[in-house]
Scaffold this motif. Structure first.
Motif, PDB file in Angstrom:
ATOM      1  N   ASP A  39       0.790  -1.231   0.000  1.00 20.66           N
ATOM      2  CA  ASP A  39       0.000   0.000   0.000  1.00 20.66           C
ATOM      3  C   ASP A  39       0.825   1.286   0.000  1.00 20.66           C
ATOM      4  OD1 ASP A  39      -2.436  -1.378  -0.015  1.00 20.66           O
ATOM      5  OD2 ASP A  39      -2.384  -1.605   2.168  1.00 20.66           O
ATOM      6  N   THR A  40       1.929   1.297   0.712  1.00 25.41           N
ATOM      7  CA  THR A  40       2.690   2.535   0.864  1.00 25.41           C
ATOM      8  C   THR A  40       4.179   2.269   0.664  1.00 25.41           C
ATOM      9  OG1 THR A  40       3.124   2.227   3.227  1.00 25.41           O
ATOM     10  CG2 THR A  40       1.032   3.325   2.622  1.00 25.41           C
ATOM     11  N   PRO A  41       4.951   3.310   0.362  1.00 28.14           N
ATOM     12  CA  PRO A  41       6.404   3.130   0.294  1.00 28.14           C
ATOM     13  C   PRO A  41       6.991   2.603   1.603  1.00 28.14           C
ATOM     14  CG  PRO A  41       5.783   5.177  -0.766  1.00 28.14           C
ATOM     15  CD  PRO A  41       4.539   4.647  -0.090  1.00 28.14           C
ATOM     16  N   ALA A  42       6.410   3.001   2.733  1.00 29.66           N
ATOM     17  CA  ALA A  42       6.892   2.494   4.026  1.00 29.66           C
ATOM     18  C   ALA A  42       6.683   0.978   4.117  1.00 29.66           C
ATOM     19  CB  ALA A  42       6.190   3.208   5.171  1.00 29.66           C
ATOM     20  N   ASP A  43       5.542   0.490   3.622  1.00 28.92           N
ATOM     21  CA  ASP A  43       5.283  -0.957   3.594  1.00 28.92           C
ATOM     22  C   ASP A  43       6.287  -1.658   2.682  1.00 28.92           C
ATOM     23  OD1 ASP A  43       3.068  -0.650   5.266  1.00 28.92           O
ATOM     24  OD2 ASP A  43       1.629  -0.683   3.593  1.00 28.92           O
ATOM     25  N   LEU A  44       6.528  -1.083   1.515  1.00 25.58           N
ATOM     26  CA  LEU A  44       7.490  -1.655   0.572  1.00 25.58           C
ATOM     27  C   LEU A  44       8.867  -1.763   1.216  1.00 25.58           C
ATOM     28  CD1 LEU A  44       8.189  -2.593  -2.338  1.00 25.58           C
ATOM     29  CD2 LEU A  44       8.745  -0.206  -2.834  1.00 25.58           C
ATOM     30  N   ALA A  45       9.284  -0.694   1.873  1.00 19.74           N
ATOM     31  CA  ALA A  45      10.598  -0.688   2.519  1.00 19.74           C
ATOM     32  C   ALA A  45      10.680  -1.787   3.576  1.00 19.74           C
ATOM     33  CB  ALA A  45      10.861   0.675   3.149  1.00 19.74           C
ATOM     34  N   ARG A  46       9.680  -1.895   4.409  1.00 22.76           N
ATOM     35  CA  ARG A  46       9.679  -2.834   5.524  1.00 22.76           C
ATOM     36  C   ARG A  46       9.573  -4.286   5.051  1.00 22.76           C
ATOM     37  NH1 ARG A  46       5.887  -0.404   7.467  1.00 22.76           N
ATOM     38  NH2 ARG A  46       4.270  -1.974   7.242  1.00 22.76           N
ATOM     39  N   VAL A  47       8.673  -4.554   4.090  1.00 23.16           N
ATOM     40  CA  VAL A  47       8.369  -5.932   3.686  1.00 23.16           C
ATOM     41  C   VAL A  47       9.303  -6.451   2.594  1.00 23.16           C
ATOM     42  CG1 VAL A  47       6.582  -7.410   2.659  1.00 23.16           C
ATOM     43  CG2 VAL A  47       5.957  -5.684   4.363  1.00 23.16           C
ATOM     44  N   ALA A  48       9.592  -5.640   1.591  1.00 21.02           N
ATOM     45  CA  ALA A  48      10.365  -6.120   0.447  1.00 21.02           C
ATOM     46  C   ALA A  48      11.863  -5.861   0.554  1.00 21.02           C
ATOM     47  CB  ALA A  48       9.838  -5.479  -0.839  1.00 21.02           C
ATOM     48  N   VAL A  49      12.252  -4.878   1.360  1.00 21.43           N
ATOM     49  CA  VAL A  49      13.669  -4.535   1.448  1.00 21.43           C
ATOM     50  C   VAL A  49      14.217  -4.740   2.861  1.00 21.43           C
ATOM     51  CG1 VAL A  49      15.409  -2.777   0.883  1.00 21.43           C
ATOM     52  CG2 VAL A  49      13.263  -2.834  -0.392  1.00 21.43           C
ATOM     53  N   GLY A  50      13.355  -4.637   3.855  1.00 22.26           N
ATOM     54  CA  GLY A  50      13.777  -4.859   5.226  1.00 22.26           C
ATOM     55  C   GLY A  50      14.399  -3.654   5.896  1.00 22.26           C
ATOM     56  N   VAL A  51      14.045  -2.457   5.393  1.00 23.34           N
ATOM     57  CA  VAL A  51      14.619  -1.215   5.924  1.00 23.34           C
ATOM     58  C   VAL A  51      13.499  -0.210   6.196  1.00 23.34           C
ATOM     59  CG1 VAL A  51      16.794  -1.553   4.666  1.00 23.34           C
ATOM     60  CG2 VAL A  51      14.961  -0.217   3.603  1.00 23.34           C
ATOM     61  N   GLU A  52      13.881   0.914   6.748  1.00 23.81           N
ATOM     62  CA  GLU A  52      12.945   2.023   6.911  1.00 23.81           C
ATOM     63  C   GLU A  52      12.775   2.724   5.564  1.00 23.81           C
ATOM     64  OE1 GLU A  52      11.178   2.619   9.654  1.00 23.81           O
ATOM     65  OE2 GLU A  52      12.166   0.841  10.474  1.00 23.81           O
ATOM     66  N   GLU A  53      11.691   3.431   5.404  1.00 20.98           N
ATOM     67  CA  GLU A  53      11.387   4.103   4.136  1.00 20.98           C
ATOM     68  C   GLU A  53      12.518   5.016   3.676  1.00 20.98           C
ATOM     69  OE1 GLU A  53       7.883   6.849   2.094  1.00 20.98           O
ATOM     70  OE2 GLU A  53       7.718   6.252   4.203  1.00 20.98           O
ATOM     71  N   THR A  54      13.169   5.688   4.603  1.00 21.15           N
ATOM     72  CA  THR A  54      14.252   6.616   4.245  1.00 21.15           C
ATOM     73  C   THR A  54      15.468   5.892   3.657  1.00 21.15           C
ATOM     74  OG1 THR A  54      15.123   6.513   6.492  1.00 21.15           O
ATOM     75  CG2 THR A  54      13.581   8.316   5.981  1.00 21.15           C
ATOM     76  N   GLU A  55      15.524   4.577   3.825  1.00 19.51           N
ATOM     77  CA  GLU A  55      16.665   3.800   3.335  1.00 19.51           C
ATOM     78  C   GLU A  55      16.357   3.026   2.051  1.00 19.51           C
ATOM     79  OE1 GLU A  55      19.073   2.023   6.825  1.00 19.51           O
ATOM     80  OE2 GLU A  55      16.968   2.047   7.487  1.00 19.51           O
ATOM     81  N   LEU A  56      15.183   3.247   1.471  1.00 20.20           N
ATOM     82  CA  LEU A  56      14.851   2.563   0.220  1.00 20.20           C
ATOM     83  C   LEU A  56      15.901   2.877  -0.844  1.00 20.20           C
ATOM     84  CD1 LEU A  56      10.988   2.900  -0.307  1.00 20.20           C
ATOM     85  CD2 LEU A  56      12.327   0.796  -0.338  1.00 20.20           C
TER      86      LEU A  56
END
Length: 154
Positions: A39-56
């Protein structure tokens, strides 16, 4: 086993690998503009990359990954046709073995790191890494290794 049966299996493995690589590459392209299927870039960062949104990773870096995945798909497709000039090319063969090694390392490393909960990745990422991301990498590596191994003397 007949040569035709081997060729059919090699081409089927190459097709499956190329399809998986193309799908992963396309998803990376989508991620430069959208967090879909999340749903959100924050979700993408957490679920697909394993980082906080600022670290995408940046869009150019994400596109580079997409390009490498697409290149790997093209290489394994070419290698599955050793009767062709491209299928016999040393650069194609080296590329397939290199991509096989990278995917195998990513898959095995992901299982080890996420399974042992090493590093600072998020719990959501570790969950999906153990159940989806790493197994997909290992499957793609296995398919590509099969193609490379079955066509090495062609």
């Amino acid at each position: 086993m007949t040569s035709t049966a081997v060729n059919t299996r090699v081409r089927a493995a190459a097709g499956a690998a190329a399809t998986g690589l193309a799908a992963a590459g396309a998803l990376h392209v989508v991620w430069t503009r959208s967090p879909w299927p999340l749903d959100t870039p924050a979700d993408l960062a957490r679920v697909a990359v394993g980082v906080e949104e600022t670290e995408l990773p940046s869009a150019p870096l994400t596109l580079a990954v997409a390009g490498l995945l697409g290149t790997a798909g093209a290489l394994v497709t070419a290698a599955a046709r050793p009767e062709s000039r491209w299928g016999r090319a040393k650069l194609v063969r080296a590329g397939v073995w290199t991509a096989t090694g990278v995917l195998a390392a990513r898959g095995a490393g992901g299982l080890a790191v996420s399974g042992l909960q090493l590093g600072k990745s998020t719990p959501e990422f570790r969950h999906w890494d153990l159940r989806l991301y790493s197994p997909i990498c290992l499957t793609l590596a296995g398919l590509m290794g099969y193609v490379a191994g079955r066509t090495r003397h062609a």
